[in-house]
Enzyme design. Sequence first.
Site, short mmCIF file in Angstrom:
data_model
loop_
_atom_site.label_atom_id
_atom_site.label_comp_id
_atom_site.label_asym_id
_atom_site.label_seq_id
_atom_site.Cartn_x
_atom_site.Cartn_y
_atom_site.Cartn_z
N LEU A 333 0.69 -1.01 0.02
CA LEU A 333 -0.45 -0.26 0.20
C LEU A 333 0.63 1.60 0.04
O LEU A 333 1.94 1.27 0.78
CB LEU A 333 -1.05 0.18 1.02
CG LEU A 333 -1.70 -0.77 1.07
CD1 LEU A 333 -2.30 -1.67 2.67
CD2 LEU A 333 -3.03 -0.67 0.40
N ASP A 334 1.09 2.01 -0.46
CA ASP A 334 1.07 3.50 -0.86
C ASP A 334 0.80 3.97 0.14
O ASP A 334 -0.94 4.05 0.73
CB ASP A 334 1.02 3.64 -2.34
CG ASP A 334 1.62 5.59 -2.09
OD1 ASP A 334 2.50 5.80 -2.00
OD2 ASP A 334 0.94 6.67 -2.40
#
Length: 665
Positions: A333-334
Amino acid sequence: MTRFAKWFTKNPVPTVSGALILLSFAVGRIAGGAADLTLTPRWWLDAGEHATDAGTFTISGALMIAAALVAGYGIVVKAARALAVRTVGIDLLVSVAAIGAIVIGNFWEAAAVTFLFAVGHALEAATLNKTRSALAALVAVAPDSAVVLRDGEQVEIPAGQVRMGETVLVKNGAKVPVDGDVVGGTGAIDEASITGESIPVEKSDGDRVFAGTVSRGGFLQVRATGVGADTTLARIIHRVEEAQDAKARTQAFIDRFSRWYTPGVMALALVAGLISGDIVLALTLLVIGCPGALVISIPVAIVAGIGRAARYGILIKGGEFLETSAKITAVALDKTGTLTEGRPELTDIVVLDPAHTRTDVLRWAAAAEAGSEHPLARPILETAAAHGVAPRGIPAEVLPVPGKGIVATVDGAVVLVGNPPLLDQHGLPADAVERAAGAAAELAAAGRTPMIVAVDGAVIGVVAVADRIRTDAREMVTRLHAAGVKRVVMLTGDARPVADAVSAATGIDEVHASLLPEDKLDVVADLQRRGHVVAMVGDGVNDAPALATADIGVAMGAAGSAVAVETADIALMGDNLLRLPEAIGLARRTTRVMRQNITIALVTVALLLAGVFAGGVTMSLGMLVHEASVLIVIVNGMRLLRGAAAGPRATAVAESPQPAEAAAV
């Protein structure tokens, strides 16, 4: 009219064929009595023992032949067309069996086989239409008309005739006919058709609206930025249509298997007939060996799964990606815009020089950042404007220092805004740098991003900004683990202390901080080398290399982004993080249904073949059981259309370090 009657009205071939079969039985009963109406394949051949009117039985047999012709004509035509392109399919098996049955006088078997096959085909078609209901629903929400302002007057025109840049009026209860930006008025828009969220969203000047959404109150003036086929709704319909037609790897394998399996069944029937001398046995094997349930087992699950996802704002590119999503074991996940809201706020102002006030620190920081393009400049400038100390112009000179901060010349003073290495680079006193670094470290440990402010060689303070953590971030991580994901990994360009604070608040398993875009790619590749099937969630811009490398690329908040809708393997149309575990869970349920359907189909064929050789299964009984297995497979696939989507967004996250309101600084 009942649903049963409607079905037969829409399917005249099995209806007429079935009526002729019933009429044949009625004629036989009238002429010969109930004793003659057994299901023995050659019951009419014994007519002379029971009836005085043999001609009546001739009529009965003719009716059976007519029933077989009505139901079998289309089957034979399809078989012939397939043979013309050198394809041996199910239609050929049924055609040969039916024609053979008529030749040897088994008129009832021919009628029963073709009738049941026609019914099964109609059921398959009806089911696929049913599973495409999500696509039909999307098409149904497409607006028909629009009210536009032309020469100062309101004109109602077809939605497709709205021109780019025109002002469209959206009144309470009306569908939004275009994609566009609100240029006047306020209102509440139901965006469920696009994002899957049922709660209306308040809209005002500058907000985006999408075609196919519905006004639930208020009055909006919208400048059209997307019309006709260029709207988000049109792109979604196109993507879902393509996805439902795309084949999964398992389906492609089944298709290849059927190409070999069907000729194999014909060869088996020929050998069995030659060895046993029993033509009925050979024809029965042809019917029993039809892989109809096997062929329909995958499409019905894929179409239902993708359609169900689309209904809740989850666009899956095709069956192959749905199947891969079921195998995901790691999610990367960014941080910014995914785990956080993507709108940083100024949270802290720390004064380090008694000669200056908090307002002084804010004013100097804003004056320097007025010439910066960095995203963290915006919250500083907004807070300065709110406190009446906004800069009146831009600095005389601005020098960005990559990885460290900026150097600006403001009213003749040199202002530094950045981290301790920037201060060291400009020779500031070590004790001042150390004290500032300590204050910055405390803020970073609390999840803030600190920036030290120095003016003409003197450190005057530290400002800090923070991107608010989404309220459903922790719930999303919990649901990902529950869905079978083993590692949830955060990738961010932020400093390690900030990343650790977000990780602690959300329950992330693994953190990689201070990353450049190419570094994110390396982390994804390393997860794959460790044996994980990786999904990467990002904004598709600076995360593009990692998204391309991952097994599944997921775009968050893709509504309105043509690139995301067209290119992402999975596009989550809204910003609801809980749609991510919902998508993975749905993919796993779909693949389970696919495996169940394949098992049902293969076991049914195996048992029927055993029954044929054991002498207990006739051609008509075999086809009846075969079509029953098709129905079971269909019903099993339809289960995917039931059930609720991911629950509502969580309202709070325990012990989540939320930044203070900007007004409190």
